[in-house]
Scaffold this active site. Structure first.
Site, PDB file in Angstrom:
ATOM      1  CG  HIS A  83      -1.781   1.199   1.341  1.00  0.00           C
ATOM      2  ND1 HIS A  83      -3.058   1.244   0.834  1.00  0.00           N
ATOM      3  CD2 HIS A  83      -1.562   2.425   1.898  1.00  0.00           C
ATOM      4  CE1 HIS A  83      -3.587   2.440   1.070  1.00  0.00           C
ATOM      5  NE2 HIS A  83      -2.692   3.168   1.709  1.00  0.00           N
ATOM      6  CD  GLU A  84       1.588   3.625   3.668  1.00  0.00           C
ATOM      7  OE1 GLU A  84       1.850   4.690   3.074  1.00  0.00           O
ATOM      8  OE2 GLU A  84       0.542   3.447   4.315  1.00  0.00           O
ATOM      9  CG  HIS A 133       0.508   6.281  -0.708  1.00  0.00           C
ATOM     10  ND1 HIS A 133      -0.594   6.757  -1.385  1.00  0.00           N
ATOM     11  CD2 HIS A 133       0.026   5.652   0.399  1.00  0.00           C
ATOM     12  CE1 HIS A 133      -1.686   6.430  -0.717  1.00  0.00           C
ATOM     13  NE2 HIS A 133      -1.331   5.746   0.363  1.00  0.00           N
TER      14      HIS A 133
END
Length: 370
Positions: free
Chosen positions: A25-26, A29
């Site tokens: 997920h990170e 980003h």
């Protein structure tokens, strides 16, 4: 006799599920941020005090936090991990300012934020595509082969040979779709349409309830019609078709999550069924002990959950940021900083309150609250 996977296996499985999914997920980003030239000051798995870490040649601090229940990427120009703007970012030298998150256009900021949930969905689709390619797709016709006496289907008047056409207006193409439309709705009324002798008939009745218990002792309240299918038919899936099947299955999971959330909000499903980190840890251990296939499939489900939850329009979550960007796009100017601060504080309070609530639910489900 219940099969308990044990504390060590449960803890190991929990970190084996949560760690990679938070990292993925990170990383979404981080990668899109780098693509747009934004400097990442820190990339953390876990919150709180750093217990291990290193700094790369770009100046990004990669670290592990004391509380392993999430993570964050803090970009240059952010005041904190929630991406609130540092009021001093505009005073930075031009070269440094151009590498901050706040210097980017609205659509670039939105893409950086959206990339986290998006990559969770893509990760799940990759796993489900692998399952589709390995095991094929069920194409069993939605034809009733048998009806259990005393079941809701029998009381409604369904007969062997009936072909299910739709449930509450949603078309049914294959028999397994029927289970996905029914299982999460025990004791609810539905309108089912079925074809019999060339004519479509309509049946309005309540879904039956079946209490199932797995080998770990967990009980589940499942919706059942009481009908049986003919012999299951599986069709091989090509490497090209597998992602399409995976997207369809991901869509089914998201629809189920939306429906379940709606049931909780409207009171049709008890809030006591909501689970938190402890419940995820328990199920992680159970799925790992059940077998590698079950565990990998569970990871895909949690990845979809993580992507979906982060897109909810709640401040502090990615969906909250995207909501403010949408408002900014409509108004042609950023939301008032004081409003943003109030919203993020409220969002943090709501998220923390929810975490406490689901943790209490978990403890109660384990029989630890009396």
């Amino acid at each position: 006799m219940n099969e308990n996977p044990g504390l060590l296996l449960t803890v190991f499985a929990f970190f084996l599920v949560l760690g990679p999914l938070v990292f993925v997920h990170e990383m979404g980003h981080y990668l899109v941020g780098r693509w747009f030239g934004v400097k990442a000051e820190s990339f953390s798995i876990g919150f709180g005090r750093e217990i291990a870490g290193w700094t790369d040649k770009r100046g990004t601090r990669w670290k592990l936090g004391m509380l392993p229940l999430g993570g964050y990427v803090q970009f240059a120009g952010d005041m904190d991990p929630s991406s609130r703007a540092d009021p001093n970012w505009a005073a930075l030298p031009a070269e440094e300012r151009n590498r901050t998150f706040q210097s980017k256009t609205l659509w670039q900021r939105a893409l950086i934020v959206f990339a986290g949930p998006a990559i969770n969905f893509l990760f799940a689709i990759l796993i489900l595509a692998g399952f589709a390619f390995a095991y094929g797709k069920s194409v069993t016709p939605p034809v009733v082969a048998g009806v259990l006496p005393g079941s809701s289907a029998a009381e409604a008047g369904l007969l062997p040979g009936d072909r299910i056409v739709s449930v509450d207006g949603e078309r049914i193409e294959w028999f397994d779709e029927l289970g996905r439309r029914i299982a999460h709705r025990p004791d609810e009324r539905i309108t089912l349409r079925a074809e019999r002798a060339g004519k479509v008939r309509e049946f309005d009745f309540k879904i039956g309830v079946e209490i199932q218990k797995d080998r770990f002792g967990n009980e589940y309240r499942i919706g059942r019609l009481g009908i049986m299918s003919a012999k299951p038919v599986m069709r091989p899936v090509s490497l090209v078709e597998a992602p399409v099947v995976a997207v369809e299955r991901t869509g089914d999971v998201v629809r189920l999550m939306v429906a379940t959330l709606g049931q909780v909000i409207t009171g049709r499903r008890s809030v006591s069924e909501l689970g938190g980190p402890l419940k995820i840890a328990q199920v992680s251990g159970e799925q790992l002990s059940a077998g590698l296939d079950d565990f990998i499939f569970f990871i895909a489900l949690i990845s979809i959950n993580l992507g979906f939850i982060n897109l909810l329009p709640i401040p502090m979550l990615d969906g909250g940021h995207l909501l403010f960007y949408a408002i900014e796009g409509i108004r042609r100017k950023p939301v008032n900083p004081k409003v943003m601060e109030w919203a993020f504080r409220s969002g943090l309070a709501a998220v923390l309150a929810l975490m406490v609530f689901v943790t209490v639910n978990d403890l109660a489900s384990f029989g630890l609250l009396g």
